[in-house]
Design a protein around this motif. Structure first.
Motif, mmCIF file in Angstrom:
data_model
loop_
_atom_site.group_PDB
_atom_site.id
_atom_site.type_symbol
_atom_site.label_atom_id
_atom_site.label_comp_id
_atom_site.label_asym_id
_atom_site.label_seq_id
_atom_site.Cartn_x
_atom_site.Cartn_y
_atom_site.Cartn_z
ATOM 1 N N PRO A 108 1.986 25.430 -3.989
ATOM 2 C CA PRO A 108 2.413 25.326 -5.141
ATOM 3 C C PRO A 108 2.678 24.000 -5.674
ATOM 4 C CG PRO A 108 3.564 26.981 -3.838
ATOM 5 C CD PRO A 108 2.594 26.096 -2.720
ATOM 6 N N LEU A 109 2.381 23.744 -7.024
ATOM 7 C CA LEU A 109 2.697 22.627 -7.504
ATOM 8 C C LEU A 109 3.746 21.854 -7.398
ATOM 9 C CD1 LEU A 109 1.685 20.081 -9.199
ATOM 10 C CD2 LEU A 109 2.161 21.395 -11.463
ATOM 11 N N GLY A 110 4.970 22.618 -7.501
ATOM 12 C CA GLY A 110 6.304 22.214 -7.335
ATOM 13 C C GLY A 110 6.824 21.692 -5.844
ATOM 14 N N GLU A 111 6.070 22.382 -4.882
ATOM 15 C CA GLU A 111 6.190 21.924 -3.511
ATOM 16 C C GLU A 111 5.622 20.546 -3.324
ATOM 17 O OE1 GLU A 111 5.464 23.553 0.944
ATOM 18 O OE2 GLU A 111 5.630 24.848 -0.634
ATOM 19 N N ALA A 112 4.312 20.564 -3.721
ATOM 20 C CA ALA A 112 3.697 19.371 -3.549
ATOM 21 C C ALA A 112 4.138 18.171 -4.247
ATOM 22 C CB ALA A 112 2.066 19.584 -4.009
ATOM 23 N N ALA A 113 4.694 18.468 -5.468
ATOM 24 C CA ALA A 113 5.290 17.363 -6.205
ATOM 25 C C ALA A 113 6.559 16.824 -5.663
ATOM 26 C CB ALA A 113 5.758 17.748 -7.704
ATOM 27 N N ARG A 114 7.381 17.588 -5.196
ATOM 28 C CA ARG A 114 8.548 17.351 -4.505
ATOM 29 C C ARG A 114 8.100 16.350 -3.315
ATOM 30 N NH1 ARG A 114 10.397 22.123 -6.597
ATOM 31 N NH2 ARG A 114 9.597 23.448 -4.946
ATOM 32 N N ARG A 115 7.264 16.888 -2.443
ATOM 33 C CA ARG A 115 6.883 15.950 -1.375
ATOM 34 C C ARG A 115 6.509 14.739 -1.718
ATOM 35 N NH1 ARG A 115 4.725 19.102 3.714
ATOM 36 N NH2 ARG A 115 5.741 21.243 3.454
ATOM 37 N N ILE A 116 5.700 14.632 -2.847
ATOM 38 C CA ILE A 116 5.050 13.162 -3.109
ATOM 39 C C ILE A 116 6.006 12.411 -3.921
ATOM 40 C CG2 ILE A 116 3.284 12.038 -4.577
ATOM 41 C CD1 ILE A 116 1.620 14.511 -4.413
ATOM 42 N N VAL A 117 6.779 12.932 -4.768
ATOM 43 C CA VAL A 117 8.007 12.302 -5.311
ATOM 44 C C VAL A 117 8.950 11.717 -4.088
ATOM 45 C CG1 VAL A 117 10.194 12.392 -6.786
ATOM 46 C CG2 VAL A 117 7.778 13.379 -7.632
ATOM 47 N N ALA A 118 9.290 12.419 -3.171
ATOM 48 C CA ALA A 118 10.202 12.055 -2.035
ATOM 49 C C ALA A 118 9.673 10.859 -1.561
ATOM 50 C CB ALA A 118 10.528 13.112 -1.035
ATOM 51 N N MET A 119 8.381 10.923 -1.348
ATOM 52 C CA MET A 119 7.748 9.820 -0.533
ATOM 53 C C MET A 119 7.698 8.580 -1.409
ATOM 54 S SD MET A 119 6.223 8.127 2.039
ATOM 55 C CE MET A 119 5.754 9.647 3.050
ATOM 56 N N ARG A 120 7.414 8.548 -2.695
ATOM 57 C CA ARG A 120 7.409 7.477 -3.615
ATOM 58 C C ARG A 120 8.778 6.806 -3.964
ATOM 59 N NH1 ARG A 120 3.380 7.389 -1.517
ATOM 60 N NH2 ARG A 120 1.527 8.154 -2.423
ATOM 61 N N THR A 121 9.897 7.927 -3.771
ATOM 62 C CA THR A 121 11.179 7.416 -3.997
ATOM 63 C C THR A 121 11.352 6.637 -2.980
ATOM 64 O OG1 THR A 121 11.657 9.266 -5.657
ATOM 65 C CG2 THR A 121 13.419 8.323 -4.531
ATOM 66 N N ALA A 122 11.361 7.069 -1.799
ATOM 67 C CA ALA A 122 11.518 6.255 -0.411
ATOM 68 C C ALA A 122 10.990 4.948 -0.452
ATOM 69 C CB ALA A 122 11.117 7.063 0.845
ATOM 70 N N GLU A 123 9.670 4.839 -0.902
ATOM 71 C CA GLU A 123 8.978 3.557 -1.097
ATOM 72 C C GLU A 123 9.898 2.667 -2.079
ATOM 73 O OE1 GLU A 123 4.448 5.007 -0.304
ATOM 74 O OE2 GLU A 123 5.221 4.604 -2.302
ATOM 75 N N LEU A 124 10.342 3.090 -3.080
ATOM 76 C CA LEU A 124 11.097 2.404 -4.042
ATOM 77 C C LEU A 124 12.267 1.836 -3.490
ATOM 78 C CD1 LEU A 124 11.366 1.495 -7.291
ATOM 79 C CD2 LEU A 124 12.519 3.490 -7.449
ATOM 80 N N LYS A 134 0.714 -1.259 0.143
ATOM 81 C CA LYS A 134 0.047 -0.079 -0.136
ATOM 82 C C LYS A 134 0.838 1.293 0.041
ATOM 83 C CE LYS A 134 -3.802 2.014 2.519
ATOM 84 N NZ LYS A 134 -4.705 2.267 3.466
ATOM 85 N N ALA A 135 0.382 2.267 -0.983
ATOM 86 C CA ALA A 135 1.162 3.361 -0.889
ATOM 87 C C ALA A 135 1.152 4.274 0.565
ATOM 88 C CB ALA A 135 0.704 4.435 -1.893
ATOM 89 N N GLN A 136 2.272 4.976 0.893
ATOM 90 C CA GLN A 136 1.980 5.570 2.183
ATOM 91 C C GLN A 136 1.452 6.825 1.896
ATOM 92 O OE1 GLN A 136 5.887 5.804 3.881
ATOM 93 N NE2 GLN A 136 6.409 3.539 4.009
ATOM 94 N N ARG A 137 0.757 7.491 2.920
ATOM 95 C CA ARG A 137 0.288 8.656 3.086
ATOM 96 C C ARG A 137 1.442 9.760 2.885
ATOM 97 N NH1 ARG A 137 -4.192 11.439 4.286
ATOM 98 N NH2 ARG A 137 -3.914 13.602 5.505
ATOM 99 N N VAL A 138 1.179 10.940 2.186
ATOM 100 C CA VAL A 138 2.080 11.947 2.101
ATOM 101 C C VAL A 138 1.467 12.961 3.118
ATOM 102 C CG1 VAL A 138 3.366 13.596 0.467
ATOM 103 C CG2 VAL A 138 2.961 11.276 -0.139
ATOM 104 N N ASP A 139 2.136 13.312 4.210
ATOM 105 C CA ASP A 139 1.759 14.481 4.984
ATOM 106 C C ASP A 139 2.150 15.733 4.486
ATOM 107 O OD1 ASP A 139 0.598 12.422 6.851
ATOM 108 O OD2 ASP A 139 2.359 12.217 7.822
ATOM 109 N N GLY A 140 1.336 16.672 4.918
ATOM 110 C CA GLY A 140 1.752 18.146 4.802
ATOM 111 C C GLY A 140 1.238 18.755 3.446
ATOM 112 N N LEU A 141 0.511 18.075 2.679
ATOM 113 C CA LEU A 141 -0.306 18.390 1.325
ATOM 114 C C LEU A 141 -1.403 19.396 1.681
ATOM 115 C CD1 LEU A 141 0.176 15.439 -0.771
ATOM 116 C CD2 LEU A 141 1.871 17.235 -0.733
ATOM 117 N N ALA A 142 -1.507 20.521 1.039
ATOM 118 C CA ALA A 142 -2.675 21.266 1.074
ATOM 119 C C ALA A 142 -2.879 21.824 -0.362
ATOM 120 C CB ALA A 142 -2.337 22.534 1.982
ATOM 121 N N PRO A 143 -4.154 21.922 -0.715
ATOM 122 C CA PRO A 143 -4.706 22.246 -1.864
ATOM 123 C C PRO A 143 -4.020 23.506 -2.236
ATOM 124 C CG PRO A 143 -6.716 21.722 -0.240
ATOM 125 C CD PRO A 143 -5.498 21.739 0.531
#
Length: 158
Positions: free
Chosen positions: A14-30, A2-11
Motif C-alpha cells: 500500500p502507498l501509505g506503508e511504502a511512503a512511511r518507509r521512504i520518508v523515515a529513511m529520508r528523514t533519518a538521512e537529514l 548518495k541516498a540510502q536504499r530503502v529496504d522492504g519495499l514491494a510493488p
C-alpha cells in the motif's frame, strides 16, 4: 551524498506503508547531519544536509498527502531548510572564488569577501534558528508517527 536504499519495499505494498518507509529513511538521512551541520564552518555537512532536505521535500511533494497536515508542514520546513542551506552554499562557493581571484589579483576583493562573509553569517543564523524551531516543534516524531487520516486516503494506498 548518495541516498540510502530503502529496504522492504514491494510493488504490491500500500502507498501509505511504502511512503512511511521512504520518508523515515529520508528523514533519518537529514537528521544524520546534526549536530555537525550546526557548526558554522561545517561546509560539507551543510551542503549534504541541503541535498537531504531536497530529497525529503520532493518526496513529500509526491506522498505528503499520506501524512495529512504534518506532511504539508514537513514539506514546507524541508523547503525552508533547502533554501537557507542553499543560500549558505552560494556564499561558500563565492568565497572560494573570491579567495582564488584574490590570490592572483589582490586589489578590490576584500570588500566583496566581507559582504559574502556577512551574508553567510546572517544565513547561518537563520538556519540555526529554523533548525531549533523544527526541533522544538517535534516535527520529526510527529511525521514518523503519522498515519493516513481518512478511508479515502487508505483506498489510494491499497
Amino acid at each position: 551524498m548518495k541516498a540510502q536504499r530503502v529496504d522492504g519495499l514491494a510493488p504490491a505494498m500500500p502507498l501509505g506503508e511504502a511512503a512511511r518507509r521512504i520518508v523515515a529513511m529520508r528523514t533519518a538521512e537529514l537528521y544524520a547531519f546534526v549536530p555537525e551541520a550546526l557548526s558554522e564552518h561545517a561546509v560539507t555537512a551543510m551542503h549534504d544536509m541541503r541535498i537531504a532536505a531536497k530529497r525529503l521535500r520532493y518526496l513529500l511533494e509526491l506522498v505528503g498527502f499520506c501524512f495529512g497536515e504534518v506532511g504539508a508542514e514537513a514539506q514546507a520546513r524541508a523547503r525552508e531548510l533547502q533554501d537557507v542551506l542553499g543560500e549558505i552554499h552560494d556564499c561558500d562557493v563565492m568565497l572560494e572564488r573570491i579567495a582564488a581571484s584574490h590570490a592572483s589579483e589582490p586589489v578590490g576583493f576584500d570588500a566583496l569577501a566581507a559582504r559574502f562573509r556577512a551574508r553567510r553569517a546572517e544565513e547561518f543564523s537563520r538556519f540555526t534558528t529554523l533548525w531549533l524551531s523544527i526541533e522544538a516543534s517535534g516535527l520529526r516524531d510527529r511525521l514518523l508517527r503519522s498515519t493516513l487520516s481518512s478511508p479515502a486516503q487508505e483506498a489510494v494506498g491499497a
